[in-house]
Design an enzyme around this catalytic site. Structure first.
Site, short mmCIF file in Angstrom:
data_model
loop_
_atom_site.label_atom_id
_atom_site.label_comp_id
_atom_site.label_asym_id
_atom_site.label_seq_id
_atom_site.Cartn_x
_atom_site.Cartn_y
_atom_site.Cartn_z
N ARG A 117 2.63 2.44 9.13
CA ARG A 117 1.66 3.41 9.88
C ARG A 117 3.23 3.89 11.31
O ARG A 117 2.56 4.99 12.22
CB ARG A 117 0.87 2.58 11.50
CG ARG A 117 -0.58 2.42 10.26
CD ARG A 117 -1.23 1.55 10.47
NE ARG A 117 -2.47 1.79 10.14
CZ ARG A 117 -2.31 1.01 9.34
NH1 ARG A 117 -1.97 -0.25 9.39
NH2 ARG A 117 -3.88 0.91 8.08
N MET A 151 1.36 -1.38 -0.05
CA MET A 151 -0.14 -0.10 0.04
C MET A 151 1.11 0.95 -0.18
O MET A 151 0.67 2.46 0.35
CB MET A 151 -0.71 -0.05 1.80
CG MET A 151 -2.04 -1.24 0.69
SD MET A 151 -3.88 -1.20 2.12
CE MET A 151 -2.43 -1.14 4.05
N GLN A 206 -10.39 -2.24 1.74
CA GLN A 206 -10.19 -2.78 3.13
C GLN A 206 -10.09 -1.43 4.77
O GLN A 206 -9.01 -2.13 5.78
CB GLN A 206 -8.15 -3.98 3.24
CG GLN A 206 -6.98 -2.71 2.59
CD GLN A 206 -6.55 -4.01 2.53
OE1 GLN A 206 -6.04 -4.46 1.16
NE2 GLN A 206 -5.08 -3.69 2.27
N GLN A 211 5.35 -12.58 6.71
CA GLN A 211 4.64 -12.60 7.83
C GLN A 211 3.83 -11.31 9.51
O GLN A 211 3.10 -12.23 10.01
CB GLN A 211 5.82 -13.47 8.12
CG GLN A 211 5.34 -14.20 9.99
CD GLN A 211 4.54 -15.26 9.80
OE1 GLN A 211 4.22 -15.89 8.83
NE2 GLN A 211 3.74 -15.61 10.96
N HIS A 251 9.26 -4.18 3.77
CA HIS A 251 8.98 -4.32 1.99
C HIS A 251 9.96 -4.68 1.32
O HIS A 251 10.21 -5.23 0.26
CB HIS A 251 8.08 -3.17 1.43
CG HIS A 251 6.45 -2.11 2.05
ND1 HIS A 251 7.35 -1.20 2.85
CD2 HIS A 251 6.16 -2.90 1.99
CE1 HIS A 251 6.07 -1.36 3.18
NE2 HIS A 251 4.95 -1.34 3.08
P1 AMP Z 1 1.58 -2.87 3.48
O1 AMP Z 1 2.00 -1.48 3.11
O2 AMP Z 1 1.45 -2.75 4.79
O3 AMP Z 1 0.32 -3.40 3.24
O4 AMP Z 1 2.51 -4.09 2.90
C1 AMP Z 1 3.08 -4.73 2.36
C2 AMP Z 1 3.36 -6.43 2.60
O5 AMP Z 1 4.99 -5.63 3.45
C3 AMP Z 1 2.99 -7.04 3.52
O6 AMP Z 1 2.33 -8.35 2.84
C4 AMP Z 1 2.95 -7.26 4.87
O7 AMP Z 1 2.92 -8.17 5.60
C5 AMP Z 1 4.40 -6.72 4.06
N1 AMP Z 1 5.22 -6.60 5.27
C6 AMP Z 1 5.02 -5.16 6.11
N2 AMP Z 1 5.85 -5.21 7.14
C7 AMP Z 1 6.63 -5.66 6.94
C8 AMP Z 1 7.94 -5.76 7.52
N3 AMP Z 1 7.93 -5.31 9.00
N4 AMP Z 1 8.40 -6.75 8.17
C9 AMP Z 1 8.15 -7.45 6.72
N5 AMP Z 1 7.15 -7.65 5.76
C10 AMP Z 1 6.27 -5.96 5.90
#
Ligand code: AMP
Length: 257
Positions: free
Chosen positions: A186, A29, A60, A147, A36
């Site tokens: 966040r 996102m 979502q 994870q 990421h």
């Molecule tokens: P988001 O942009 O928050 O939707 O996250 C995108 C992807 O990055 C999702 O698969 C999350 O689980 C992963 N993600 C977010 N934070 C972390 C983190 N600290 N370590 C590993 N993967 C992450």
């Protein structure tokens, strides 16, 4: 790295690229951080084409204030994704993803109910639907998820099985800051004092015991601390620190994989 703005463009580019080669999306996102980047690097190590999607999925978010507050910086995200080795950035317009009249949703019924699902009605319906749409557009063999969002992985894996999608979901270990706090888009919303308070979350989870974790979180606004019977099982928690909601989990049975 090429930026793809429309579904048509993405289909066309990836079709030309595919021809026997492996395509791996990393759904995000935006507001990219080292978590990421770990996903992008994992994809880079085993796919021919790495597609980072950048889509702040309104479906979502059950809370408009949460969506409005979400950090956005596409230029920075594009630079980071390109540097980490992405071949394509897919950044579609919400109006094309959800055109007028849109009404078809994926509901992974049971797995979407507890934990996050109990506090964010409709969240996993939005997640499952956008993931299926992305998979249909990109047609990947592998897809990369963190994870950190353990329930999301469980939901997406169940959907992949139930709907016979021909792809494998990879789970990448949670990347943390020096104080243990899991990286999250966040986290930039936290004040210095909130950031210190938030560091109790990883300390609580490190006990690997719900009761002990609750004791560590005493004084914080806790939504849940629960063992979740995912594969692998985790101790998962969500807390509110000021107006920011944070989630995290630790794997219970084995080292993170
Ligand atoms: P988001 O942009 O928050 O939707 O996250 C995108 C992807 O990055 C999702 O698969 C999350 O689980 C992963 N993600 C977010 N934070 C972390 C983190 N600290 N370590 C590993 N993967 C992450």
């Amino acid at each position: 790295m090429r930026t793809l703005r429309t579904i048509g463009e993405a289909r066309q580019e990836l079709q030309a690229f595919r021809r026997g080669r492996t395509v791996g999306p990393v759904p995000t996102m935006g507001a990219l951080h080292a978590g990421h980047l770990a996903l992008i690097e994992a994809a880079r190590s085993e796919c021919d084409a790495v597609v980072v999607s950048l889509f702040l999925n309104p479906a979502q978010f059950d809370d408009d204030a949460d969506l409005d507050a979400y950090p956005r910086d596409e230029e920075r995200d594009a630079a980071m994704a390109g540097e980490a080795g992405a071949d394509f950035l897919f950044a579609p317009d919400p109006g094309e993803i959800y055109p007028p009249g849109f009404q078809t949703w994926v509901d992974v019924e049971e797995l979407s109910r507890g934990l996050e699902g109990a506090y964010r009605p409709g969240h996993f319906r939005g997640v499952a639907t956008i993931c299926l749409k992305l998979f249909n557009i990109v047609r990947p063999q592998l897809a990369y998820f963190g994870q950190k969002d353990a329930q999301q992985i469980a939901v997406v894996r169940r959907m992949v099985r139930d709907l016979n999608l021909d792809l494998t979901v990879r789970s990448i270990a949670t990347v943390r800051d020096a104080d243990g706090l899991a990286l999250s888009s966040r986290n930039v919303l936290l004040s210095a004092a909130e950031r210190t308070a938030a560091a109790a979350l990883p300390r609580a989870l490190a006990t690997r015991d719900p009761e002990a974790a609750r004791a560590v979180l005493d004084g914080l606004d806790v939504d849940y601390v629960e063992i979740a019977d995912f594969d692998p099982p985790v101790l998962a928690a969500a807390v509110r620190v000021g107006s920011t909601r944070l989630i995290d989990n630790v794997i219970l049975e084995e080292e993170e994989r």
